[in-house]
Write an enzyme that holds these catalytic residues in place. Structure first.
Site, mmCIF file in Angstrom:
data_model
loop_
_atom_site.group_PDB
_atom_site.id
_atom_site.type_symbol
_atom_site.label_atom_id
_atom_site.label_comp_id
_atom_site.label_asym_id
_atom_site.label_seq_id
_atom_site.Cartn_x
_atom_site.Cartn_y
_atom_site.Cartn_z
ATOM 1 N N GLU A 24 -6.623 -7.966 -0.820
ATOM 2 C CA GLU A 24 -7.409 -7.619 0.484
ATOM 3 C C GLU A 24 -8.724 -7.251 0.263
ATOM 4 O O GLU A 24 -8.898 -6.526 -0.815
ATOM 5 C CB GLU A 24 -6.580 -6.843 1.392
ATOM 6 C CG GLU A 24 -5.208 -7.077 1.918
ATOM 7 C CD GLU A 24 -4.561 -5.874 2.733
ATOM 8 O OE1 GLU A 24 -5.187 -5.306 3.417
ATOM 9 O OE2 GLU A 24 -3.451 -5.804 2.676
ATOM 10 N N GLU A 35 0.793 -1.172 -0.148
ATOM 11 C CA GLU A 35 -0.007 -0.026 -0.056
ATOM 12 C C GLU A 35 0.891 1.307 -0.101
ATOM 13 O O GLU A 35 0.326 2.334 0.358
ATOM 14 C CB GLU A 35 -0.894 -0.098 1.114
ATOM 15 C CG GLU A 35 -1.911 -0.939 0.945
ATOM 16 C CD GLU A 35 -3.101 -0.667 2.148
ATOM 17 O OE1 GLU A 35 -2.854 -0.120 2.987
ATOM 18 O OE2 GLU A 35 -4.326 -1.066 1.958
HETATM 19 C C1 GAL Z 1 -5.058 -2.684 4.755
HETATM 20 C C2 GAL Z 1 -3.452 -3.027 5.094
HETATM 21 C C3 GAL Z 1 -3.360 -4.113 6.005
HETATM 22 C C4 GAL Z 1 -4.432 -4.018 7.159
HETATM 23 C C5 GAL Z 1 -5.680 -3.873 6.585
HETATM 24 C C6 GAL Z 1 -7.011 -3.550 7.690
HETATM 25 O O1 GAL Z 1 -4.966 -1.421 4.200
HETATM 26 O O2 GAL Z 1 -2.761 -3.305 4.108
HETATM 27 O O3 GAL Z 1 -2.239 -4.320 6.690
HETATM 28 O O4 GAL Z 1 -4.086 -2.846 7.765
HETATM 29 O O5 GAL Z 1 -5.629 -2.701 5.936
HETATM 30 O O6 GAL Z 1 -8.052 -3.712 6.706
#
Ligand code: GAL
Length: 702
Positions: free
Chosen positions: A430, A363
Site C-alpha cells: 500500500e 497490519e
Molecule cells: C492502511 C490500511 C488500509 C487503509 C489504508 C488507508 O493502513 O491497511 O486498510 O486503512 O491504511 O490509507
C-alpha cells in the site's frame, strides 16, 4: 451441475424463531444486503444485527443422491438450518462454504433457514477492534446446489508450472470401490489432452504430460480441466505459469515484471457487498483496461470468484489475503484465522492470476506463533506459491517468503534498506491512501498533489530495481466506520470515486497503457490556484511526442526525454510557460499527441462556456440468468471540450420503466462533475428504459 438458488428467499431483518415454519418475510434475491445505505452520512449500526433468510428447497431425486449446498459468501457468521436441524456453522464473511444436506433432507419440500449475524462484535476476523471499512452483511454472493449420484470429484488442485507435467491432486467424495476416471484438457479449439486412470482411493495425484501454452499478462491463455468419474463431471479452468518473487524482483515465466497495482475493496454505493457477476467482472476490466494495471491486491479478504475469473481471463495478477485489520484476537479467533487460510488457499488455488498468498492479518503486530502456522498451512496446501503478509512495521519478523510492506511516505518510495534485509523479496502492498484523501471536487492544487504522490511513488518504485512492485491505496472511495474517513463514512482514498469515475490521479496509470492517452494535471483557471499561479503543469501521456499550442499559436514540441522523472515509463512531461495572465483566450491550451508521427490524441482545455451531461452505461444488454443483473451508469458533466467539469453539482433526476429498476435514490447530485447510478433487472425479460433528466438509455434484458 449447479442449480442456482439465488431466487425465492424470504428475508427477516430481525432474527427470531418465527423465521421457521409459517413466518413470512420480505421477498429478496441473492446477492442481498441486510440494509441499503444512502451514499454517505449513515450510521453503520444499520448493518449490525442478526437476521434470517428462508427458502423452500424442492428435491425430486430419490434415495442415493448426495446434496451439496454452497454459499459463496455470507457476511459474517452463518448458521444453516435444514428442516429445523442445525446443519452447519461458518464464521467467515469472505470465503465460501458447502453444507452436505443429504442426512437432513427428503424428497419433496424442505425448509432452508440461514441465521446471519453481521455484528461487528463477533469473535472472528476481521472483528475485535476498529476497522477502516464497512463490513456490511447478508447473503451477498451466489448460493447453489449440486446433486451427486455416486462417486464424485470433491476437489481438484491443478499444479501447472512451465516445463513440467500438469500435476492434479484429486479428492473424491462417496468413494467406495476402485473406479475409472477420465481427464481432459481443452481450450477453445477443443480437447488438447486426454488420459484415463484407475482411482484406488479417495485421494490421489494424476500427472498429465500435456504440451500447453503459458498464461501471461499479455497472453492470458486459459485451459479447462475436466475430470469424469462415474456420473460426475468436474471442471475447472487453469493456466500454466510460474510466478516467483526474488530479492531482485518479481518474475513471471522467468521474465522480470514490475508489479503495478491498486488495492481493491469489494464494496459499492447503496448495496455494500451485494453486486452480481457483471459488476464484479467490470472492476477487473477497469483495472486492466482503463487503469492499465498489471496487478490488484484484494484487500483485505478473498473476493468474488467472478472478479478472480475475470483477472484470470484478462491477465491481471492477484495478491489475495485472509480477512483482518490490525487486530489479533483470542484462541478461538486465531483458530478461525487459520481456517480462513485453509479456505482461501483451497478455494482460490486454481486461479492462475493468484501470485501470492497473504497469510497475516493486515497490519497486525508480529505474532510468530500464529504466523508460523498460517504460513505453514498455505505452503502445505499450495507448494507452488509464495506467501507474504502485510505489515507497516520495518524489520519485523519475516516468516513468509516476501516482505510485503505498506509504505506511507509522502515523498515517494522509502529506501528499501530501511525496511527489510536486502536478501529477501520486497513488495509494497500500500501507499498514499489516508496520507492524502482527495475528493473529485477538491480544488486543483489538491487534486494535483494527489496525482503527484502517485507519480513520485511509481518513479521511485521503477527506479528501485529490486523492488517487486507496488499497490496503491486504493482503487475507489469506500464506505468506512465512524473512526475513519471524512466524517461522512467515506474514505476518499480512491483514484476512482465510488461509482468508479476517474479522479485526476487515474491518468497516472492510464498513461502506462498501450491505448493512446493524453491528459493534463492542471486547469486553465488561474482563480482556482493560490495567488493565481498555475502550478504542476504536467501532461500525462503515452504518446511519443506532444505538440503544445496556446491561444491558437504553436509553442513547442515535447518528448518524454523532457520529463524531470527518470524511471517511470512514459514519464509526465512538464509543459513550460503555461502561465499567461487573465483572459480566457490566452489560456486556451491545445495538446496534440503523436505516436510514430501519427496524431492519435488531442486535449483542449480552456474556460467553460457550456456543458452537457454524458450518460454512459457499462452495458445495455442485461441477463436474467442465475440471478438479477446490474449495469453501472456513469453520469458526467462535460464542458464544450469534453472535459469533466469538477465544480458542477447539478441535481439529476433518475427514473426507470420496463424490465429494469433503479438501485439507490431517484434524485442525485453530481460530485466533482460526476456521479452514477445502477440499474437492476427485475426478474423478467424485455425492454427497460433509464431516464437521466431528459436523456433516455435503452436496455435489453435477455
Ligand atoms: C492502511 C490500511 C488500509 C487503509 C489504508 C488507508 O493502513 O491497511 O486498510 O486503512 O491504511 O490509507
Amino acid at each position: 451441475m449447479r442449480t442456482y438458488l439465488n431466487d425465492g428467499w424470504q428475508f427477516f431483518k430481525q432474527w427470531s424463531d418465527d423465521v421457521f415454519g409459517e413466518g413470512v418475510g420480505e421477498n429478496v434475491r441473492i446477492p442481498h444486503s441486510v440494509a441499503t445505505a444512502p451514499f454517505n452520512c449513515f450510521d453503520e449500526s444499520i448493518y449490525q444485527g442478526v437476521s434470517g433468510y428462508k427458502r423452500n428447497l424442492h428435491l425430486a431425486g430419490g434415495a442415493g443422491s448426495t446434496y451439496l449446498l454452497t454459499f459463496e459468501g455470507v457476511a459474517h457468521r452463518a448458521e444453516v438450518f435444514v428442516n429445523g436441524v442445525n446443519a452447519a456453522l461458518h464464521e467467515c464473511g469472505y470465503t465460501a462454504f458447502t453444507v452436505d444436506l443429504t442426512p437432513h433432507v427428503h424428497e419433496g419440500d424442505n425448509e432452508l433457514v440461514v441465521k446471519v449475524d453481521s455484528r461487528e462484535t463477533l469473535n472472528q476476523p476481521p472483528f475485535g477492534f476498529v476497522i477502516d471499512y464497512q463490513t456490511y452483511g447478508g447473503i451477498y454472493r451466489d448460493v447453489y446446489l449440486e446433486e451427486k449420484r455416486g462417486v464424485y470429484v470433491a476437489d481438484a488442485f491443478v499444479k501447472a508450472l512451465p516445463s513440467k507435467p500438469i500435476d492434479v491432486d484429486v479428492r473424491l467424495g462417496n468413494f467406495t470401490a476402485p473406479t475409472e476416471l477420465t481427464l481432459n484438457i481443452s481450450d477453445e479449439n477443443g480437447v488438447q489432452y486426454t488420459s484415463t486412470h484407475t482411482c484406488n482411493g479417495a485421494e490421489f495425484s494424476l500427472l498429465a504430460n500435456a504440451d500447453l501454452e503459458l498464461w501471461s499478462i499479455d497472453n492470458p491463455k486459459l485451459y479447462k480441466l475436466s475430470l469424469t468419474v462415474g456420473k460426475d463431471v468436474y471442471q475447472t479452468s487453469f493456466g500454466v505459469r510460474s510466478a516467483v518473487f526474488t530479492k531482485d524482483g518479481f518474475y513471471l515465466n522467468g521474465e522480470k515484471v514490475k508489479i503495478v497495482g491498486l488495492d481493491r475493496h469489494q464494496s459499492y454505493p447503496y448495496v455494500g457487498y451485494a453486486m452480481p457477476e457483471s459488476m464484479q467482472r467490470e472492476d477487473a476490466r477497469i483495472l486492466k483496461n482503463k487503469l492499465c494495471l498489471n496487478a490488484v491486491r484484494t484487500s483485505h479478504y478473498p473476493q468474488s470468484h467472478y472478479f478472480m475469473d475475470e483477472c484470470d481471463k484478462l491477465g491481471l495478477l492477484v495478491f489475495t489475503e485472509i480477512p483482518g485489520w490490525q487486530f489479533i484476537g483470542d484462541e478461538h479467533w486465531k483458530e478461525v484465522a487459520k481456517r480462513n487460510v485453509c479456505e482461501m488457499v483451497e478455494q482460490y488455488r486454481n486461479h492462475p492470476s493468484v501470485i501470492l498468498w497473504g497469510v497475516r492479518i493486515n497490519e497486525s503486530l508480529d505474532n510468530d506463533e500464529l504466523y508460523t502456522e498460517t504460513n505453514a498451512i498455505a505452503h502445505r496446501l499450495d507448494p507452488t506459491r509464495q506467501t507474504g503478509g502485510v505489515r507497516y512495521l520495518r524489520h519485523s519478523s519475516l516468516l513468509e517468503d516476501v516482505y510485503t510492506f505498506n509504505d506511507f511516505n509522502r515523498d515517494g518510495a522509502t529506501n528499501r534498506k530501511e525496511v527489510c534485509p536486502s536478501n529477501v523479496p520486497y513488495l509494497i502492498s500500500e501507499y498514499n491512501g489516508h496520507m492524502y484523501p482527495t475528493k473529485s471536487y477538491d480544488d486543483m492544487p489538491h487534486r494535483l498533489e494527489h496525482t503527484m504522490r502517485y507519480i513520485r511513488m511509481l518513479d521511485g518504485v521503477f527506479g528501485a530495481e529490486s523492488t517487486c512492485g507496488a499497490f496503491g491505496w486504493c482503487m475507489f472511495d469506500y464506505h468506512t466506520n465512524s473512526d475513519f474517513g471524512s466524517g461522512d463514512r467515506i474514505c476518499y482514498h480512491g483514484v476512482l470515486d465510488m461509482f468508479r469515475n476517474p479522479k485526476n490521479a487515474a491518468g497516472v496509470f492510464s498513461a502506462l497503457g498501450k491505448e493512446p492517452f493524453l491528459d493534463v494535471t492542471f486547469s486553465a483557471e488561474l482563480g482556482d490556484y493560490p495567488e493565481a499561479f498555475i502550478d504542476g503543469t504536467y501532461c500525462l501521456t503515452n504518446c511519443d511526442t506532444v505538440r503544445y499550442y496556446k491561444a491558437g499559436a504553436f509553442i513547442k514540441e515535447y518528448t518524454h526525454a523532457d520529463s524531470p522523472f527518470k524511471n517511470i515509463p512514459n514519464p509526465p512531461i512538464l509543459l513550460d510557460n503555461i502561465q499567461s495572465g487573465w483572459g480566457s483566450e490566452a489560456n486556451e491550451i491545445l495538446l496534440e499527441g503523436y505516436i510514430d508521427g501519427k496524431l492519435v490524441a488531442t486535449k483542449k482545455i480552456g474556460s467553460l462556456f457550456s456543458y452537457t451531461l454524458d450518460v454512459t452505461p457499462t452495458h445495455t444488454t442485461l441477463h436474467e440468468n442465475n440471478s438479477y443483473d446490474v449495469a453501472e451508469v456513469h453520469i458526467t458533466a462535460r464542458d464544450q471540450f469534453g472535459n469533466v467539469c469538477p465544480y458542477i453539482n447539478k441535481a439529476v433526476k433518475l427514473s426507470c420503466k420496463g424490465a429494469i429498476k433503479l438501485i439507490g435514490p431517484d434524485v442525485v447530485a453530481l460530485q466533482g462533475g460526476m456521479f452514477g447510478t445502477y440499474v437492476k433487472t427485475v426478474g423478467r425479460k424485455g425492454k427497460g428504459v433509464l431516464r437521466v433528466d431528459d436523456i433516455e438509455i435503452e436496455f435489453k434484458v435477455k
